[in-house]
Design an enzyme around this catalytic site. Sequence first.
Site, PDB file in Angstrom:
ATOM      1  N   ASP A  35       0.978  -1.323  -0.146  1.00 11.89           N
ATOM      2  CA  ASP A  35       0.119  -0.212  -0.123  1.00 11.89           C
ATOM      3  C   ASP A  35       0.842   1.205  -0.090  1.00 11.89           C
ATOM      4  O   ASP A  35       2.094   1.312   0.322  1.00 11.89           O
ATOM      5  CB  ASP A  35      -0.910   0.097   1.330  1.00 11.89           C
ATOM      6  CG  ASP A  35      -2.177   0.587   0.986  1.00 11.89           C
ATOM      7  OD1 ASP A  35      -3.437   0.053   0.836  1.00 11.89           O
ATOM      8  OD2 ASP A  35      -2.345   1.965   0.743  1.00 11.89           O
ATOM      9  N   ASN A  88      -5.723  -5.480  -6.124  1.00  7.27           N
ATOM     10  CA  ASN A  88      -6.946  -4.889  -5.634  1.00  7.27           C
ATOM     11  C   ASN A  88      -6.737  -3.253  -5.539  1.00  7.27           C
ATOM     12  O   ASN A  88      -7.728  -2.542  -5.464  1.00  7.27           O
ATOM     13  CB  ASN A  88      -7.162  -5.444  -4.300  1.00  7.27           C
ATOM     14  CG  ASN A  88      -8.021  -4.688  -3.500  1.00  7.27           C
ATOM     15  OD1 ASN A  88      -9.207  -4.851  -3.757  1.00  7.27           O
ATOM     16  ND2 ASN A  88      -7.821  -4.210  -2.360  1.00  7.27           N
ATOM     17  N   TYR A 154     -13.465   5.143 -14.517  1.00  8.95           N
ATOM     18  CA  TYR A 154     -13.410   4.051 -13.345  1.00  8.95           C
ATOM     19  C   TYR A 154     -13.817   2.861 -14.040  1.00  8.95           C
ATOM     20  O   TYR A 154     -13.188   1.657 -13.966  1.00  8.95           O
ATOM     21  CB  TYR A 154     -14.151   4.409 -12.084  1.00  8.95           C
ATOM     22  CG  TYR A 154     -14.412   3.336 -11.165  1.00  8.95           C
ATOM     23  CD1 TYR A 154     -13.348   3.174 -10.363  1.00  8.95           C
ATOM     24  CD2 TYR A 154     -15.315   2.503 -11.146  1.00  8.95           C
ATOM     25  CE1 TYR A 154     -13.210   1.933  -9.424  1.00  8.95           C
ATOM     26  CE2 TYR A 154     -15.256   1.371  -9.948  1.00  8.95           C
ATOM     27  CZ  TYR A 154     -14.288   1.233  -9.307  1.00  8.95           C
ATOM     28  OH  TYR A 154     -14.648   0.189  -8.201  1.00  8.95           O
ATOM     29  N   LYS A 158     -12.300  -1.029 -14.993  1.00  7.06           N
ATOM     30  CA  LYS A 158     -12.888  -2.089 -14.332  1.00  7.06           C
ATOM     31  C   LYS A 158     -13.311  -3.371 -15.506  1.00  7.06           C
ATOM     32  O   LYS A 158     -13.216  -4.539 -15.083  1.00  7.06           O
ATOM     33  CB  LYS A 158     -14.073  -1.810 -13.335  1.00  7.06           C
ATOM     34  CG  LYS A 158     -13.548  -0.979 -12.113  1.00  7.06           C
ATOM     35  CD  LYS A 158     -12.439  -1.666 -11.486  1.00  7.06           C
ATOM     36  CE  LYS A 158     -11.871  -1.095 -10.178  1.00  7.06           C
ATOM     37  NZ  LYS A 158     -10.796  -1.902  -9.372  1.00  7.06           N
ATOM     38  N   THR A 189     -16.801   0.058   2.679  1.00  6.64           N
ATOM     39  CA  THR A 189     -15.420   0.317   2.925  1.00  6.64           C
ATOM     40  C   THR A 189     -15.091   1.889   3.198  1.00  6.64           C
ATOM     41  O   THR A 189     -15.791   2.804   2.785  1.00  6.64           O
ATOM     42  CB  THR A 189     -14.400  -0.151   1.713  1.00  6.64           C
ATOM     43  OG1 THR A 189     -14.552   0.717   0.561  1.00  6.64           O
ATOM     44  CG2 THR A 189     -14.559  -1.661   1.229  1.00  6.64           C
TER      45      THR A 189
HETATM   46  N1  LIG Z   1     -15.968  -0.570  -1.916  1.00  9.07           N
HETATM   47  C1  LIG Z   1     -16.747  -0.534  -3.135  1.00  9.07           C
HETATM   48  O1  LIG Z   1     -17.842  -0.343  -3.052  1.00  9.07           O
HETATM   49  C2  LIG Z   1     -16.004  -1.316  -4.216  1.00  9.07           C
HETATM   50  C3  LIG Z   1     -16.915  -1.936  -5.197  1.00  9.07           C
HETATM   51  C4  LIG Z   1     -16.259  -2.581  -6.317  1.00  9.07           C
HETATM   52  C5  LIG Z   1     -15.073  -2.300  -6.587  1.00  9.07           C
HETATM   53  N2  LIG Z   1     -14.200  -1.724  -5.516  1.00  9.07           N
HETATM   54  C6  LIG Z   1     -12.675  -2.051  -5.671  1.00  9.07           C
HETATM   55  O2  LIG Z   1     -12.088  -2.566  -4.713  1.00  9.07           O
HETATM   56  C7  LIG Z   1     -10.771  -2.114  -4.546  1.00  9.07           C
HETATM   57  C8  LIG Z   1     -10.566  -1.614  -3.127  1.00  9.07           C
HETATM   58  O3  LIG Z   1     -11.387  -0.705  -2.698  1.00  9.07           O
HETATM   59  P1  LIG Z   1     -11.800  -0.304  -1.211  1.00  9.07           P
HETATM   60  O4  LIG Z   1     -13.201   0.134  -1.343  1.00  9.07           O
HETATM   61  O5  LIG Z   1     -11.214  -1.177  -0.156  1.00  9.07           O
HETATM   62  O6  LIG Z   1     -11.149   1.144  -1.197  1.00  9.07           O
HETATM   63  P2  LIG Z   1     -10.281   1.760   0.320  1.00  9.07           P
HETATM   64  O7  LIG Z   1      -9.892   2.869  -0.410  1.00  9.07           O
HETATM   65  O8  LIG Z   1     -10.751   1.291   1.364  1.00  9.07           O
HETATM   66  O9  LIG Z   1      -8.825   0.846  -0.074  1.00  9.07           O
HETATM   67  C9  LIG Z   1      -7.954   1.090  -1.102  1.00  9.07           C
HETATM   68  C10 LIG Z   1      -6.539   0.997  -0.923  1.00  9.07           C
HETATM   69  O10 LIG Z   1      -5.629   1.246  -1.891  1.00  9.07           O
HETATM   70  C11 LIG Z   1      -4.463   1.921  -1.553  1.00  9.07           C
HETATM   71  N3  LIG Z   1      -3.969   2.569  -2.700  1.00  9.07           N
HETATM   72  C12 LIG Z   1      -4.590   3.854  -3.358  1.00  9.07           C
HETATM   73  N4  LIG Z   1      -3.817   4.009  -4.198  1.00  9.07           N
HETATM   74  C13 LIG Z   1      -2.717   3.378  -4.201  1.00  9.07           C
HETATM   75  C14 LIG Z   1      -1.344   3.156  -5.143  1.00  9.07           C
HETATM   76  N5  LIG Z   1      -1.135   4.065  -6.100  1.00  9.07           N
HETATM   77  N6  LIG Z   1      -0.596   2.431  -4.589  1.00  9.07           N
HETATM   78  C15 LIG Z   1      -0.784   1.575  -3.606  1.00  9.07           C
HETATM   79  N7  LIG Z   1      -1.969   1.330  -2.896  1.00  9.07           N
HETATM   80  C16 LIG Z   1      -2.785   2.385  -3.271  1.00  9.07           C
HETATM   81  C17 LIG Z   1      -5.228   2.995  -0.413  1.00  9.07           C
HETATM   82  O11 LIG Z   1      -4.284   3.634   0.245  1.00  9.07           O
HETATM   83  C18 LIG Z   1      -6.408   1.900   0.552  1.00  9.07           C
HETATM   84  O12 LIG Z   1      -5.321   1.419   1.279  1.00  9.07           O
HETATM   85  C19 LIG Z   1     -10.591  -1.113  -5.794  1.00  9.07           C
HETATM   86  O13 LIG Z   1     -10.107  -1.481  -6.735  1.00  9.07           O
HETATM   87  C20 LIG Z   1     -12.114  -0.581  -6.005  1.00  9.07           C
HETATM   88  O14 LIG Z   1     -12.204  -0.077  -7.241  1.00  9.07           O
HETATM   89  C21 LIG Z   1     -14.621  -1.285  -4.646  1.00  9.07           C
END
Ligand SMILES: NC(=O)c1ccc[n+]([C@@H]2O[C@H](COP(=O)([O-])OP(=O)(O)OC[C@H]3O[C@@H](n4cnc5c(N)ncnc54)[C@H](O)[C@@H]3O)[C@@H](O)[C@H]2O)c1
Length: 250
Positions: A35, A88, A154, A158, A189
Amino acid sequence: MAEQHTAIVTGGASGLGRAVTLKLAEQGVNVSIVDISEEAGNDVVQEVESHGASAIFVKADVTKPDEVKNYVDKTVEAFGAVTMFFNNAGISGSGKKFLEHSIEDIDQVLNINLHGMLYGIKYVVEAMIKNGGGSIVNTSSSAGLVGQVGVGTYSATKHATIGITKTIVAEYASEGIRANAVAPGATETPMVEEYMKNNPQAKEVAIDPVPQKRLGTAEEVAELVAFLLGDKANYINGAVVPIDGGFTAV
Ligand SMILES: NC(=O)c1ccc[n+]([C@@H]2O[C@H](COP(=O)([O-])OP(=O)(O)OC[C@H]3O[C@@H](n4cnc5c(N)ncnc54)[C@H](O)[C@@H]3O)[C@@H](O)[C@H]2O)c1
């Protein structure tokens, strides 16, 4: 005895990545948490260790190829191999309609969600093949399956996630690599909580089209991801699994 697995989880400091890290650790998997957020990443290492499992934190920005290569090298150095990859890390973007995305907005989302994901696959698959194979889960989204307002860039990244997942199957299944994608709907989240804090109506808007009339939880996604990464899913390859309360089914 079953093989000792080692997983790399990008975005492992928060949300889905954190939940998957804790689930894998519970199953005895060593985890390398990747991260940009160092403090939160180290907190997750401590949580894992308090349950008697092993984890390391590797600070990396997934948009930088040398830092991606380094997180793979550091994982192999610490645990001997990498056998699982939860690819992720991602951001959601501005929430505006596409014509209002600035060039900077577009580039930022592409850099993290698309380039970061592809770099990860490039270096991790190389390391996995050297070790006889491994399993990958890429995080797509319901926005990777259907069109939605406010997530144009986005959504493009995806959909691309699904394309590379299937390509990996076509090219590397014969070398012991499995790749699947998960497509979560709106899931509770920090990413979504932050978005909803700034857009008070957003929760209602997100829940309304979901047949089950609620958001998903990170733990529900973690169960699915840990299953797909694990040996019980050995013949599941190239699947895109929605986990969205029925949102993309109707
Ligand atoms: N939460 C949702 O509703 C949802 C739905 C569909 C898909 N997603 C996908 O799930 C994944 C995780 O999302 P989440 O909801 O857990 O978000 P989150 O913001 O809680 O966690 C994302 C993490 O990624 C890290 N990050 C961001 N940019 C980065 C970089 N350049 N290098 C390294 N780390 C980096 C952040 O510091 C954070 O810890 C993402 O790809 C998101 O698009 C989330």
